[in-house]
Design an enzyme around this catalytic site. Sequence first.
Site, mmCIF file in Angstrom:
data_model
loop_
_atom_site.group_PDB
_atom_site.id
_atom_site.type_symbol
_atom_site.label_atom_id
_atom_site.label_comp_id
_atom_site.label_asym_id
_atom_site.label_seq_id
_atom_site.Cartn_x
_atom_site.Cartn_y
_atom_site.Cartn_z
ATOM 1 N N TYR A 123 -2.489 4.422 -8.291
ATOM 2 C CA TYR A 123 -3.332 3.340 -7.762
ATOM 3 C C TYR A 123 -4.655 3.172 -8.501
ATOM 4 C CZ TYR A 123 -0.372 3.067 -3.565
ATOM 5 O OH TYR A 123 0.684 2.897 -2.704
ATOM 6 N N GLU A 130 5.227 3.525 -6.551
ATOM 7 C CA GLU A 130 4.195 2.830 -5.767
ATOM 8 C C GLU A 130 3.046 2.420 -6.670
ATOM 9 O OE1 GLU A 130 2.454 4.626 -2.222
ATOM 10 O OE2 GLU A 130 4.420 5.427 -1.671
ATOM 11 N N ASN A 169 3.590 7.568 -8.360
ATOM 12 C CA ASN A 169 2.715 6.700 -7.563
ATOM 13 C C ASN A 169 1.349 6.679 -8.234
ATOM 14 O OD1 ASN A 169 4.733 6.468 -5.696
ATOM 15 N ND2 ASN A 169 3.589 7.319 -3.983
ATOM 16 N N ARG A 220 12.662 0.579 -1.547
ATOM 17 C CA ARG A 220 12.396 2.009 -1.356
ATOM 18 C C ARG A 220 11.867 2.209 0.061
ATOM 19 N NH1 ARG A 220 7.186 5.419 -2.775
ATOM 20 N NH2 ARG A 220 8.016 7.404 -2.045
ATOM 21 N N GLU A 253 4.573 12.159 -2.803
ATOM 22 C CA GLU A 253 3.191 12.632 -2.999
ATOM 23 C C GLU A 253 2.913 14.012 -2.389
ATOM 24 O OE1 GLU A 253 0.199 9.786 -1.958
ATOM 25 O OE2 GLU A 253 0.933 8.313 -3.387
HETATM 26 C C1 NOJ Z 1 0.502 6.339 -1.046
HETATM 27 C C2 NOJ Z 1 1.364 6.683 0.121
HETATM 28 O O1 NOJ Z 1 2.623 7.082 -0.325
HETATM 29 C C3 NOJ Z 1 1.487 5.553 1.133
HETATM 30 O O2 NOJ Z 1 2.085 6.067 2.277
HETATM 31 C C4 NOJ Z 1 0.114 4.952 1.392
HETATM 32 O O3 NOJ Z 1 0.174 3.976 2.382
HETATM 33 C C5 NOJ Z 1 -0.422 4.379 0.110
HETATM 34 N N1 NOJ Z 1 -0.590 5.457 -0.841
HETATM 35 C C6 NOJ Z 1 -1.765 3.663 0.263
HETATM 36 O O4 NOJ Z 1 -2.733 4.564 0.646
#
Ligand code: NOJ
Length: 514
Positions: free
Chosen positions: A333, A399, A331, A99, A189
């Site tokens: 985290y 992500e 995405n 990607r 995002e």
């Molecule tokens: C999400 C973003 O899409 C990416 O560009 C960024 O580096 C990562 N989070 C980590 O912060």
Amino acid sequence: MRLFIFALCAIFARTVTAAAKDTGYAFPENFKFGVATASYQIEGAWNEHGKGPNVWDTLTHRIPPFTDDASTGDIACDAYHKTVQDVQILKSMGVNFYRFSLSWSRLLPRGFSNYVNPEGVQYYNDLINELLANDITPIVTIFHWDTPQNLEELGGWPNPKMADFFVDYARVVFDAFGDRVKEWLTFNEPNQICQQGYATGGMAPAHNTKEMGGYWCTHTVLIAHGRAYRMYQEEFKSKQGGRVGITIDNQWNEPLTNSTEDKEAAERANIMNFGWYANAIFSKNGDYPSILRERVDQFSEEEGFTRSRLPYFTQEEIEMIRGSHDFFGLNHYTSRVVTNDDGDQGRPSHEHDVGTRGEIDPKWEPSAADWLYVVPWGLRKTLEWIKENYDNPEVIITENGYADKHDAPLRDCERVKYYNLYLEEVLKAIHESNCNVTAYTAWSFMDNFEWQRGYTQRYGLYHVDFEDPERPRTPKMSAHVFANIIKTKRIDWDFTPKEFEKCEWVQIEVKSEL
Ligand code: NOJ
């Protein structure tokens, strides 16, 4: 003797750890794995071969510096000059897909489609062809935050005209690459584009129009996404047969306590931050979530505005946006524990509109990024929430990843642990909760320019030496572990490539068990 005891402990360690973590599940046969990057974060070549400036070029060249280390993406990983080499690395990892994003101002230097830069087209053609020749599927993000500067001068995303410019740009890229690219993401995002770009100022173009900018930007982005999706259906789908989605990010919000107030607060935070972007596209009724509409309308009136700070879609727009997806790009985290907060929160602001406060559970392990704590079950809860609220759409995790410091070792035990733990939750979501997850993407393929943090944080499976003009890439332990997961379709807690020693956390877990 000491060696014997150590060996015994090590065997015990692996058994205990495996028993504590291993679900025993495997990823489905057709499940796909890949890695991700974004144009400004890796390409460099910021003014080569006719590329026009974008908002990140402008912001990073500004004095005083915007980034923590006064760095820019002028060279970054120099990926612009390393297509063949990088694709060989991807191949050696065994990824099913890669990607990456397109730089709008490399293709359309002033943002408009009246002039298409042939050298920009050539660069992406080479990359796409190289990937396909090596059996790697390209998944292409059309916009990952690098707005052409010229369009920013016209107001950027809060300007409704941006939807026209985006659709023109999308048509150019479908036309140029759609014969070979079959998986598209319109935006990466939008919450960060809009909130950080126009409400809080943490990202380019770093405007602080907190009560309005985020809402108006979001409105344009959702319309632009819907229109680009419809345009693909009408003009390209029958001849190209590709799929179009969008990547929406979420931070899972878990109630701080079992109280009804906290439960409502957490759900409100999920709806008003994540649903703000997802509802119009993925829900049955379309449009913004009703709680967002009610609260922002009410607060706007109380605050003396002539009209709501949250714009209204026309009925035609609601129908155009609703259902504009072939899959859900997610995405994810990290998470927060959430409680109600009736305080001022910088009123008028989106934070006050939501009326919650997110906290870190002290038990959660931190990363090098101040916002990123390790909370694996938050990913599973997010996947379940999507399933419940949006009728179990196909989800591609676009992500997920872990930050460590600039001087972190190649033996990146914490990153390995993060991936293992989060992937276990993906397995549970698939096998126990029947979530329709079909692919997983690690962020990131290699260390890169981490926006405001510059090069002070690393997310890569591959280490990049930014001091060396050649920008050499070296696999970290996590790259080996990820490659093994791709190969075996299983998480093997014992797997450590022979050139790395055992991870500390294996032993730590044993100690706590004994
Ligand atoms: C999400 C973003 O899409 C990416 O560009 C960024 O580096 C990562 N989070 C980590 O912060």
